[in-house]
Design a protein around this motif. Sequence first.
Motif, mmCIF file in Angstrom:
data_model
loop_
_atom_site.group_PDB
_atom_site.id
_atom_site.type_symbol
_atom_site.label_atom_id
_atom_site.label_comp_id
_atom_site.label_asym_id
_atom_site.label_seq_id
_atom_site.Cartn_x
_atom_site.Cartn_y
_atom_site.Cartn_z
ATOM 1 N N VAL A 130 74.655 25.643 57.030
ATOM 2 C CA VAL A 130 74.075 24.924 55.890
ATOM 3 C C VAL A 130 72.909 24.045 56.354
ATOM 4 O O VAL A 130 71.865 23.969 55.697
ATOM 5 C CB VAL A 130 75.162 24.075 55.194
ATOM 6 C CG1 VAL A 130 74.542 23.041 54.257
ATOM 7 C CG2 VAL A 130 76.118 24.980 54.425
ATOM 8 N N CYS A 133 69.979 26.225 56.723
ATOM 9 C CA CYS A 133 69.743 27.165 55.623
ATOM 10 C C CYS A 133 68.424 26.906 54.895
ATOM 11 O O CYS A 133 68.063 25.762 54.609
ATOM 12 C CB CYS A 133 70.901 27.081 54.626
ATOM 13 S SG CYS A 133 70.761 28.285 53.295
ATOM 14 N N LYS A 134 67.743 28.000 54.590
ATOM 15 C CA LYS A 134 66.525 27.930 53.771
ATOM 16 C C LYS A 134 66.562 29.020 52.696
ATOM 17 O O LYS A 134 65.524 29.558 52.314
ATOM 18 C CB LYS A 134 65.291 28.090 54.660
ATOM 19 C CG LYS A 134 65.134 26.952 55.660
ATOM 20 C CD LYS A 134 63.861 27.077 56.459
ATOM 21 C CE LYS A 134 63.732 25.889 57.417
ATOM 22 N NZ LYS A 134 62.524 25.978 58.258
ATOM 23 N N CYS A 136 67.345 28.775 49.631
ATOM 24 C CA CYS A 136 66.751 28.365 48.361
ATOM 25 C C CYS A 136 65.863 27.157 48.622
ATOM 26 O O CYS A 136 65.858 26.603 49.730
ATOM 27 C CB CYS A 136 67.808 28.078 47.282
ATOM 28 S SG CYS A 136 68.579 26.456 47.399
ATOM 29 N N LEU A 138 65.994 24.149 47.750
ATOM 30 C CA LEU A 138 66.553 22.788 47.781
ATOM 31 C C LEU A 138 66.506 22.163 49.171
ATOM 32 O O LEU A 138 66.488 20.938 49.302
ATOM 33 C CB LEU A 138 67.994 22.808 47.255
ATOM 34 C CG LEU A 138 68.147 23.226 45.789
ATOM 35 C CD1 LEU A 138 69.606 23.153 45.368
ATOM 36 C CD2 LEU A 138 67.291 22.359 44.877
ATOM 37 N N HIS A 204 72.926 21.304 48.985
ATOM 38 C CA HIS A 204 71.778 20.396 49.003
ATOM 39 C C HIS A 204 71.578 19.849 47.594
ATOM 40 O O HIS A 204 71.865 20.534 46.603
ATOM 41 C CB HIS A 204 70.500 21.106 49.465
ATOM 42 C CG HIS A 204 70.406 21.306 50.949
ATOM 43 N ND1 HIS A 204 70.710 22.498 51.560
ATOM 44 C CD2 HIS A 204 70.031 20.456 51.940
ATOM 45 C CE1 HIS A 204 70.533 22.385 52.878
ATOM 46 N NE2 HIS A 204 70.121 21.153 53.139
ATOM 47 N N ALA A 219 72.652 31.890 45.934
ATOM 48 C CA ALA A 219 72.365 31.778 47.369
ATOM 49 C C ALA A 219 73.395 30.919 48.084
ATOM 50 O O ALA A 219 73.747 31.187 49.232
ATOM 51 C CB ALA A 219 70.963 31.191 47.565
HETATM 52 S S1 SF4 Z 1 71.428 24.546 48.592
HETATM 53 FE FE1 SF4 Z 1 70.052 26.266 49.093
HETATM 54 S S2 SF4 Z 1 69.120 25.707 51.063
HETATM 55 FE FE2 SF4 Z 1 70.931 24.396 50.772
HETATM 56 S S3 SF4 Z 1 72.598 25.472 51.808
HETATM 57 FE FE3 SF4 Z 1 72.638 26.082 49.673
HETATM 58 S S4 SF4 Z 1 71.418 27.995 49.602
HETATM 59 FE FE4 SF4 Z 1 70.926 26.955 51.531
#
Ligand code: SF4
Length: 305
Positions: A130, A133-134, A136, A138, A204, A219
């Motif tokens: 997490v 993570c990219k 999305c 956010l 996020h 996602a």
């Molecule tokens: S909110 Fe978006 S960027 Fe953040 S962990 Fe979830 S999918 Fe990944």
Amino acid sequence: VSVVDAKDRLRQYLEQRKEMGEQDLVLDGLSVDEVLKVLGAPLMPGVAPADAAKAGNPRISGVHHPAQGSAPTQSLRERPAPPITKPVAAAKPAAAAEGEPISVGGSIAEIAGATHASRLATLQDVADAVARCKLCSLHGTAKNPVPGEGNPEAKFVCVGEAPGATEDETGRPFVGAAGQLLTKILAAINFQREDVFICNVLKHRPPGNRNPQPDEITACSPYLLQQLSILQPRVILALGTFAAQTLLQTTRPIGKLRGQIHRFYGVPLVVTYHPAALLRNPNWKRPTWEDVQLARRVFDNAVGA
Ligand code: SF4
């Protein structure tokens, strides 16, 4: 539909928005026709919906009309909850009559290998993923990831919608006033915060606490699914309308989801109000008490079994 009904629906909607900590009301993202439909306001015969709104139906600042062309930023919670991820969408809720408990998915074992998060073997692995993570947008607007926290052996899991401002600052779920209330609620059913696992559907924070978008949920939900797959909980407590509707893939209002034992991939799921909602609406304390007592009984029965 009477004016009283329309006001009542608007009040319910506003309570849901406040439940998620929103201070400013923005109703764009919907056409005037859609908003009027949600409010149940009667359209004037022979008058186009947009004209009807101008002519005296509920006047709502910020309503987006498609012709205006401005980008939508938010949507009403009464819209159907989007499927939380492909594997879940593939396992549509078993048809449940209105008022009956809802069941999504078969068993928690179905999740294994089904998502991009399936290779993550531990809760720490999920948290690390997490943080990187990219998937999305956010990650670009939030200050910190909020993967969730708690006992890695927890069998009681609380799931909310998304981090708010304090959670974004600290990287921890359910802190601040609502989080303190959640701690008290858990204590009332003999759980310390350290006994349970607390997380959200989204990891996020959406900017300004806006509603999660369907692509963000798609996602991000594999992380939640993987956390559940690792924890193998005996009970899930869904906190608030959006978490409940998203997990159960339903548009039923929270008032009709409470008081029942639903199933999420075989795991008993109990719905209650978001702690932030209780801070503003003391009338919901008693039903919340009943909900968490139900969740505790289900947990105890599962332990016994
Ligand atoms: S909110 Fe978006 S960027 Fe953040 S962990 Fe979830 S999918 Fe990944």
